[in-house]
Write a protein that holds these residues in place. Structure first.
Motif, PDB file in Angstrom:
ATOM      1  N   LEU A 165     -46.343  33.383  23.706  1.00 13.34           N
ATOM      2  CA  LEU A 165     -45.573  32.521  22.811  1.00 13.34           C
ATOM      3  C   LEU A 165     -44.579  33.333  21.987  1.00 13.34           C
ATOM      4  O   LEU A 165     -43.421  32.935  21.825  1.00 13.34           O
ATOM      5  CB  LEU A 165     -46.513  31.746  21.889  1.00 13.34           C
ATOM      6  CG  LEU A 165     -45.840  30.868  20.824  1.00 13.34           C
ATOM      7  CD1 LEU A 165     -44.893  29.861  21.460  1.00 13.34           C
ATOM      8  CD2 LEU A 165     -46.891  30.163  19.968  1.00 13.34           C
ATOM      9  N   THR A 166     -45.011  34.481  21.496  1.00  9.59           N
ATOM     10  CA  THR A 166     -44.130  35.325  20.690  1.00  9.59           C
ATOM     11  C   THR A 166     -42.914  35.770  21.494  1.00  9.59           C
ATOM     12  O   THR A 166     -41.769  35.678  21.027  1.00  9.59           O
ATOM     13  CB  THR A 166     -44.895  36.566  20.179  1.00  9.59           C
ATOM     14  OG1 THR A 166     -45.956  36.135  19.318  1.00  9.59           O
ATOM     15  CG2 THR A 166     -43.972  37.489  19.415  1.00  9.59           C
ATOM     16  N   ASN A 167     -43.149  36.250  22.711  1.00 10.03           N
ATOM     17  CA  ASN A 167     -42.042  36.712  23.550  1.00 10.03           C
ATOM     18  C   ASN A 167     -41.130  35.570  23.985  1.00 10.03           C
ATOM     19  O   ASN A 167     -39.908  35.704  23.986  1.00 10.03           O
ATOM     20  CB  ASN A 167     -42.593  37.434  24.784  1.00 10.03           C
ATOM     21  CG  ASN A 167     -42.964  38.865  24.506  1.00 10.03           C
ATOM     22  OD1 ASN A 167     -42.125  39.753  24.512  1.00 10.03           O
ATOM     23  ND2 ASN A 167     -44.242  39.102  24.247  1.00 10.03           N
ATOM     24  N   TYR A 168     -41.742  34.440  24.354  1.00  4.78           N
ATOM     25  CA  TYR A 168     -40.939  33.281  24.786  1.00  4.78           C
ATOM     26  C   TYR A 168     -40.036  32.820  23.645  1.00  4.78           C
ATOM     27  O   TYR A 168     -38.834  32.599  23.829  1.00  4.78           O
ATOM     28  CB  TYR A 168     -41.850  32.146  25.225  1.00  4.78           C
ATOM     29  CG  TYR A 168     -41.116  30.944  25.772  1.00  4.78           C
ATOM     30  CD1 TYR A 168     -40.909  30.781  27.135  1.00  4.78           C
ATOM     31  CD2 TYR A 168     -40.607  29.954  24.918  1.00  4.78           C
ATOM     32  CE1 TYR A 168     -40.232  29.681  27.641  1.00  4.78           C
ATOM     33  CE2 TYR A 168     -39.926  28.859  25.406  1.00  4.78           C
ATOM     34  CZ  TYR A 168     -39.743  28.720  26.771  1.00  4.78           C
ATOM     35  OH  TYR A 168     -39.051  27.623  27.256  1.00  4.78           O
ATOM     36  N   ALA A 169     -40.622  32.662  22.448  1.00  4.58           N
ATOM     37  CA  ALA A 169     -39.837  32.178  21.305  1.00  4.58           C
ATOM     38  C   ALA A 169     -38.734  33.171  20.943  1.00  4.58           C
ATOM     39  O   ALA A 169     -37.596  32.770  20.649  1.00  4.58           O
ATOM     40  CB  ALA A 169     -40.759  31.943  20.107  1.00  4.58           C
ATOM     41  N   ALA A 170     -39.055  34.472  20.966  1.00  6.40           N
ATOM     42  CA  ALA A 170     -38.047  35.483  20.619  1.00  6.40           C
ATOM     43  C   ALA A 170     -36.900  35.475  21.619  1.00  6.40           C
ATOM     44  O   ALA A 170     -35.730  35.582  21.240  1.00  6.40           O
ATOM     45  CB  ALA A 170     -38.696  36.864  20.569  1.00  6.40           C
ATOM     46  N   GLU A 171     -37.231  35.319  22.900  1.00  4.83           N
ATOM     47  CA  GLU A 171     -36.180  35.310  23.918  1.00  4.83           C
ATOM     48  C   GLU A 171     -35.348  34.025  23.830  1.00  4.83           C
ATOM     49  O   GLU A 171     -34.120  34.058  23.946  1.00  4.83           O
ATOM     50  CB  GLU A 171     -36.800  35.452  25.309  1.00  4.83           C
ATOM     51  CG  GLU A 171     -35.796  35.792  26.368  1.00  4.83           C
ATOM     52  CD  GLU A 171     -36.407  36.460  27.580  1.00  4.83           C
ATOM     53  OE1 GLU A 171     -35.638  36.781  28.499  1.00  4.83           O
ATOM     54  OE2 GLU A 171     -37.634  36.663  27.610  1.00  4.83           O
ATOM     55  N   PHE A 172     -36.010  32.905  23.629  1.00  6.86           N
ATOM     56  CA  PHE A 172     -35.329  31.621  23.455  1.00  6.86           C
ATOM     57  C   PHE A 172     -34.341  31.708  22.293  1.00  6.86           C
ATOM     58  O   PHE A 172     -33.166  31.344  22.407  1.00  6.86           O
ATOM     59  CB  PHE A 172     -36.361  30.528  23.208  1.00  6.86           C
ATOM     60  CG  PHE A 172     -35.810  29.146  23.033  1.00  6.86           C
ATOM     61  CD1 PHE A 172     -35.749  28.269  24.103  1.00  6.86           C
ATOM     62  CD2 PHE A 172     -35.362  28.709  21.790  1.00  6.86           C
ATOM     63  CE1 PHE A 172     -35.244  26.976  23.945  1.00  6.86           C
ATOM     64  CE2 PHE A 172     -34.856  27.426  21.616  1.00  6.86           C
ATOM     65  CZ  PHE A 172     -34.797  26.559  22.703  1.00  6.86           C
ATOM     66  N   LEU A 173     -34.811  32.212  21.159  1.00  9.21           N
ATOM     67  CA  LEU A 173     -33.959  32.345  19.979  1.00  9.21           C
ATOM     68  C   LEU A 173     -32.813  33.317  20.225  1.00  9.21           C
ATOM     69  O   LEU A 173     -31.674  33.084  19.796  1.00  9.21           O
ATOM     70  CB  LEU A 173     -34.792  32.826  18.787  1.00  9.21           C
ATOM     71  CG  LEU A 173     -35.770  31.802  18.196  1.00  9.21           C
ATOM     72  CD1 LEU A 173     -36.814  32.496  17.329  1.00  9.21           C
ATOM     73  CD2 LEU A 173     -35.029  30.739  17.396  1.00  9.21           C
ATOM     74  N   GLY A 174     -33.105  34.409  20.912  1.00  9.83           N
ATOM     75  CA  GLY A 174     -32.059  35.380  21.210  1.00  9.83           C
ATOM     76  C   GLY A 174     -30.944  34.803  22.051  1.00  9.83           C
ATOM     77  O   GLY A 174     -29.765  35.113  21.850  1.00  9.83           O
ATOM     78  N   ILE A 175     -31.311  33.925  22.992  1.00  7.71           N
ATOM     79  CA  ILE A 175     -30.313  33.306  23.870  1.00  7.71           C
ATOM     80  C   ILE A 175     -29.445  32.320  23.101  1.00  7.71           C
ATOM     81  O   ILE A 175     -28.218  32.352  23.184  1.00  7.71           O
ATOM     82  CB  ILE A 175     -31.003  32.618  25.059  1.00  7.71           C
ATOM     83  CG1 ILE A 175     -31.637  33.667  25.982  1.00  7.71           C
ATOM     84  CG2 ILE A 175     -30.014  31.753  25.845  1.00  7.71           C
ATOM     85  CD1 ILE A 175     -32.569  33.091  27.016  1.00  7.71           C
TER      86      ILE A 175
END
Length: 559
Positions: free
Chosen positions: A327-337
């Motif tokens: 969840l942490t990685n998914y959310a961070a990548e989503f936000l980064g995009i």
């Protein structure tokens, strides 16, 4: 004599040239050698070392207007994490927890502060230079029944369209707005000019995963365009009129979610895809081995019998730390995009190969983008040319009398499914390596697109597939008969066998536990090097990779 010596030498030279050509351009009797669709994976993001501050905050008591006889008291409380020191204003992330039982909404016990279950996420995302709050939305989830009122429960009435959630959210944002202007200090940390309240991403878990749809839509109708993205985590679907705000939207669906046991987030993603006029992308990840609760540290498997006691299933489940890391990685990548910090790749790249793993965990994923062209749908039931195999159109239906798909289940089972209670599919089944099927193309010009996407699954409920991942070859044929072959190996995630799909008989009649969702196989058209992509006549299936198998195909699109 001279000529006799030259001829053998000439033959040797020709033979060497032929060998070189064969080595460089290997050919088979059927045409150019097939290319195996590459396997991809999403790597974990490097952990940022940004210093952060985390505080519990309380903005005081509030009252919610209710349709019942009494207004509902509640505490405006939550957790805030933000980068320490100078910097900002930072985009805001707001986390909305799910529905859980509460005894006293005016005095919530420490065990009932479910918003604290996501403190690890507020801290991780703050290190990525976001301001993050997880807020107490327990009053939204309250439900009262006639029988409970008769037993002495307070009649607060029921929230019908998440109006309580909307009021609670506004109260917290109002408090942040005052703190950003340094009008109050209720957050125990100086927030002056540190948060961009016009740039908000919502993350909702369970009931909160659908609530954020209503929240975002309500704000937009009021002229508030602050919501820039949403992530629905194991969301439920409790209302028939769920709106879908036109912003990037991510869905995470746990494989073993036996709380929202009909995997309703998949249904929401399917509805969103067919919404006319949508301009934003959406992503859907079926997380293998995951359950409903381990995303929150306030929840555990004791809430429901979440995973059946089966040795095969136990071996395929993931632990709490893996849930949190994902969840942490998914959310961070989503936000980064969505904030332009990084380019979409693998899972988030609609024109790339769908990943087999994300952050070390097995996934099956789908990506929606606008401006696609459908080239096949099982709804139209076009004729399929076959040899040495069987193909037929079947219907997955919640009505047993109409269902012809056997036990196969892509998530459609909810009374709030706006796409209807039926799903048309093309079933292709083979029992030897000679099986072939061909679908003619009405749209022949693929040259204006970058990817062909199949929405597909193997039928894990069919005993012919028992225990094995499937594989086959796709054949693209152009007007002149030239062909390009792409092998979908048994590493293709959409063709995975799901061990959670087991027939059980502890009810009055057998049924299948678990789902096999249809997910993406994405093939970059750049891989089709031997054909004229503006004159594709057909797409064929050669079942030459395994001795037997059965697959379900829903659609094919160009994007």
């Amino acid at each position: 004599m001279k000529n006799k010596k030259i001829i053998p030498l000439f033959c040797v030279v020709v033979a060497v040239i032929i060998i070189i050509i064969i080595c460089i351009f290997p050919m088979s009797a059927k045409g150019p050698q097939a290319m195996v669709l590459p396997t991809t994976s999403q790597q974990s993001m490097p952990i940022q070392k940004t210093p952060i501050t985390t505080v519990d905050y309380n903005l005081g008591k509030g009252f919610l207007k209710t349709p019942g006889k009494v207004d509902m008291p509640y505490m405006k409380q939550g957790v805030l994490s933000i980068p320490t020191g100078k910097g900002g204003p930072y985009p805001l992330v707001v986390i909305i927890h799910g529905r859980h039982g509460i005894r006293d909404y005016e005095h919530i016990s420490e065990a009932e502060k479910y918003y604290k279950g996501f403190t690890y996420l507020t801290q991780s995302l703050a290190k990525e230079k976001y301001a993050v709050i997880s807020i107490d939305v327990n009053p939204e989830q309250y439900e009262v029944y006639k029988e409970s009122i008769e037993d002495g429960a307070i009649d607060y009435g029921n929230s019908k369209n998440y109006e309580r959630l909307i009021s609670i959210y506004k109260a917290h944002l109002s408090g942040l707005a005052k703190a950003v202007k340094r009008e109050t200090s209720n957050f125990k940390v100086d927030l002056k000019n540190k948060i961009n309240l016009n740039d908000v991403t919502l993350i909702g878990h369970s009931r909160g995963g659908q609530g954020i749809d209503f929240l975002a839509t309500s704000l937009k109708k009021e002229g508030n365009k602050s919501i820039k993205g949403m992530i629905s985590l194991a969301p439920s679907k409790n209302l028939p009129n769920a709106p879908y705000t036109d912003v990037p939207h991510g869905f995470i669906i746990p494989e073993y979610d036996f709380d929202v046991d009909t995997l309703e987030g998949q249904i929401s993603f399917d509805e969103l895809k067919v919404k006319k006029g949508r301009k934003s992308w959406a992503n859907d990840v079926f997380l293998r081995g995951a359950n409903h609760y381990y995303f929150s540290r306030k929840l555990d498997l004791g809430f429901t019998p979440n995973v059946p006691s089966d040795n095969v299933l136990d071996k395929n489940t993931i632990n709490r730390k893996q849930h949190e890391t994902f969840l942490t990685n998914y959310a961070a990548e989503f936000l980064g995009i969505i904030h332009g910090k990084q380019k979409p790749k693998a899972n988030f790249n609609a024109n790339g190969v769908a990943p087999q793993k994300m952050y070390g965990l097995k996934v099956m994923s789908s990506m929606y983008t606008p401006k696609t062209k459908q080239i096949f749908t099982a709804d139209k039931k076009i004729q399929v040319k076959t040899s040495d195999m069987k193909s037929k159109y079947v219907v997955e239906s919640v009505d047993k009398k109409r269902n012809t798909a056997g036990y196969f289940k892509h998530p459609i089972e909810t009374e709030f499914n706006l796409n209807g209670p039926n799903l048309n599919l093309l079933n292709m089944q083979w029992t030897n390596k000679k099986g072939k099927a061909t679908l003619p193309m009405t749209t022949k010009d693929f040259s204006k697109f970058r990817t062909v996407r199949l929405l597909i699954a193997q039928d894990s409920t069919n005993k012919i597939n028992r225990g094995k991942d499937q594989a086959f070859t796709l054949v693209f044929t152009d007007k002149k008969g030239k062909q390009a072959r792409i092998i979908l190996s048994n590493n293709t995630p959409a063709l995975s066998y799901l061990y959670g799909v087991e027939e059980t008989s502890y009810t009055t009649e057998p049924f299948w536990l678990g789902y096999t969702p249809l997910t993406d196989v994405r093939i970059p058209l750049a891989l089709l090097t031997n054909v004229n992509k503006s004159e594709i006549q057909s797409i064929g299936f050669e079942f030459n990779q395994t001795n037997a198998g059965s697959i379900m195909l829903r659609e094919m699109v160009l994007q």
